[in-house]
Design a protein around this motif. Sequence first.
Motif, PDB file in Angstrom:
ATOM      1  N   ALA A  13       0.908  -1.247   0.269  1.00  0.00           N
ATOM      2  CA  ALA A  13      -0.067  -0.366  -0.241  1.00  0.00           C
ATOM      3  C   ALA A  13       0.450   0.932   0.178  1.00  0.00           C
ATOM      4  O   ALA A  13       2.263   1.049   0.874  1.00  0.00           O
ATOM      5  CB  ALA A  13      -0.887  -0.068   1.344  1.00  0.00           C
ATOM      6  N   ARG A  14       0.491   2.172  -0.257  1.00  0.00           N
ATOM      7  CA  ARG A  14       1.410   3.638  -0.909  1.00  0.00           C
ATOM      8  C   ARG A  14       0.462   4.985  -0.398  1.00  0.00           C
ATOM      9  O   ARG A  14      -1.436   4.452  -0.911  1.00  0.00           O
ATOM     10  CB  ARG A  14       1.270   3.864  -2.089  1.00  0.00           C
ATOM     11  N   LYS A  55       3.851  -6.496   5.317  1.00  0.00           N
ATOM     12  CA  LYS A  55       3.492  -5.766   4.388  1.00  0.00           C
ATOM     13  C   LYS A  55       3.673  -6.680   2.971  1.00  0.00           C
ATOM     14  O   LYS A  55       2.338  -5.766   2.148  1.00  0.00           O
ATOM     15  CB  LYS A  55       4.317  -4.579   4.119  1.00  0.00           C
ATOM     16  N   GLU A  56       4.530  -7.761   2.221  1.00  0.00           N
ATOM     17  CA  GLU A  56       4.293  -8.061   1.809  1.00  0.00           C
ATOM     18  C   GLU A  56       3.353  -9.011   1.453  1.00  0.00           C
ATOM     19  O   GLU A  56       2.839  -9.957   0.738  1.00  0.00           O
ATOM     20  CB  GLU A  56       5.639  -9.193   1.470  1.00  0.00           C
ATOM     21  N   ALA A  57       2.304  -9.122   2.638  1.00  0.00           N
ATOM     22  CA  ALA A  57       1.564 -10.240   3.068  1.00  0.00           C
ATOM     23  C   ALA A  57       0.403  -9.618   2.879  1.00  0.00           C
ATOM     24  O   ALA A  57      -0.611 -10.255   2.412  1.00  0.00           O
ATOM     25  CB  ALA A  57       1.141 -10.965   4.499  1.00  0.00           C
ATOM     26  N   MET A  58       0.677  -8.359   2.389  1.00  0.00           N
ATOM     27  CA  MET A  58      -1.416  -7.166   2.546  1.00  0.00           C
ATOM     28  C   MET A  58      -1.255  -6.597   1.590  1.00  0.00           C
ATOM     29  O   MET A  58      -0.443  -6.592   0.569  1.00  0.00           O
ATOM     30  CB  MET A  58      -1.004  -6.480   3.696  1.00  0.00           C
ATOM     31  N   ASN A  59      -2.536  -6.478   0.746  1.00  0.00           N
ATOM     32  CA  ASN A  59      -3.294  -5.824  -0.600  1.00  0.00           C
ATOM     33  C   ASN A  59      -4.005  -5.763  -0.023  1.00  0.00           C
ATOM     34  O   ASN A  59      -5.255  -6.711   0.341  1.00  0.00           O
ATOM     35  CB  ASN A  59      -2.561  -7.635  -1.640  1.00  0.00           C
ATOM     36  N   PHE A  60      -4.560  -4.703  -1.546  1.00  0.00           N
ATOM     37  CA  PHE A  60      -5.895  -3.778  -1.027  1.00  0.00           C
ATOM     38  C   PHE A  60      -7.046  -5.140  -1.036  1.00  0.00           C
ATOM     39  O   PHE A  60      -8.284  -4.682  -0.937  1.00  0.00           O
ATOM     40  CB  PHE A  60      -6.079  -3.158  -2.044  1.00  0.00           C
ATOM     41  N   ILE A  67      -4.836  -3.060   4.986  1.00  0.00           N
ATOM     42  CA  ILE A  67      -3.348  -3.053   4.340  1.00  0.00           C
ATOM     43  C   ILE A  67      -3.522  -0.818   4.863  1.00  0.00           C
ATOM     44  O   ILE A  67      -2.355  -1.087   4.485  1.00  0.00           O
ATOM     45  CB  ILE A  67      -3.509  -2.548   3.062  1.00  0.00           C
ATOM     46  N   ALA A  68      -4.154  -0.848   5.380  1.00  0.00           N
ATOM     47  CA  ALA A  68      -4.602   1.093   5.705  1.00  0.00           C
ATOM     48  C   ALA A  68      -4.383   1.403   7.416  1.00  0.00           C
ATOM     49  O   ALA A  68      -4.677   2.458   7.215  1.00  0.00           O
ATOM     50  CB  ALA A  68      -6.236   1.112   5.227  1.00  0.00           C
TER      51      ALA A  68
END
Length: 128
Positions: A13-14, A55-60, A67-68
């Motif tokens: 996430a960015r 963070k590599e395990a999470m996505n939107f 992730i937020a």
Amino acid sequence: MQTDRTPYRTTTARSMCGDSIVGRSGVPISMWVRTEMPERGDRIDEGALTWTPSKEAMNFSDTPLLIAVDAYGDTVFNRLQIKWQLPREVEFLRTRLGTDRQPMLDELERLMAVATERVHRYLWFIGD
């Protein structure tokens, strides 16, 4: 103002300034259950472990709420988010994270149960 054009389905996430939202540099995030918002109501319970996901395990698409979580601010979830969405995200993370992170997920589930015992309770992630 420059914006980040990273697509939503990426694994990282960015924010608008390009910093990673999820615990950049492994910043530990406290987990609390509190009463009424917005002024950080009474603390009902505090997690024994900090929130330090990979963070590599999470996505939107699979972990849109977690992730937020802001490593440098406060993130708050209400009882409906905790009851309906977070269990799916925790189950997903259980398959992605190693055994060393399972106790963190156990602690999150315990706090989720405390937060959903009655109304006017919120799950807080308190960043740096």
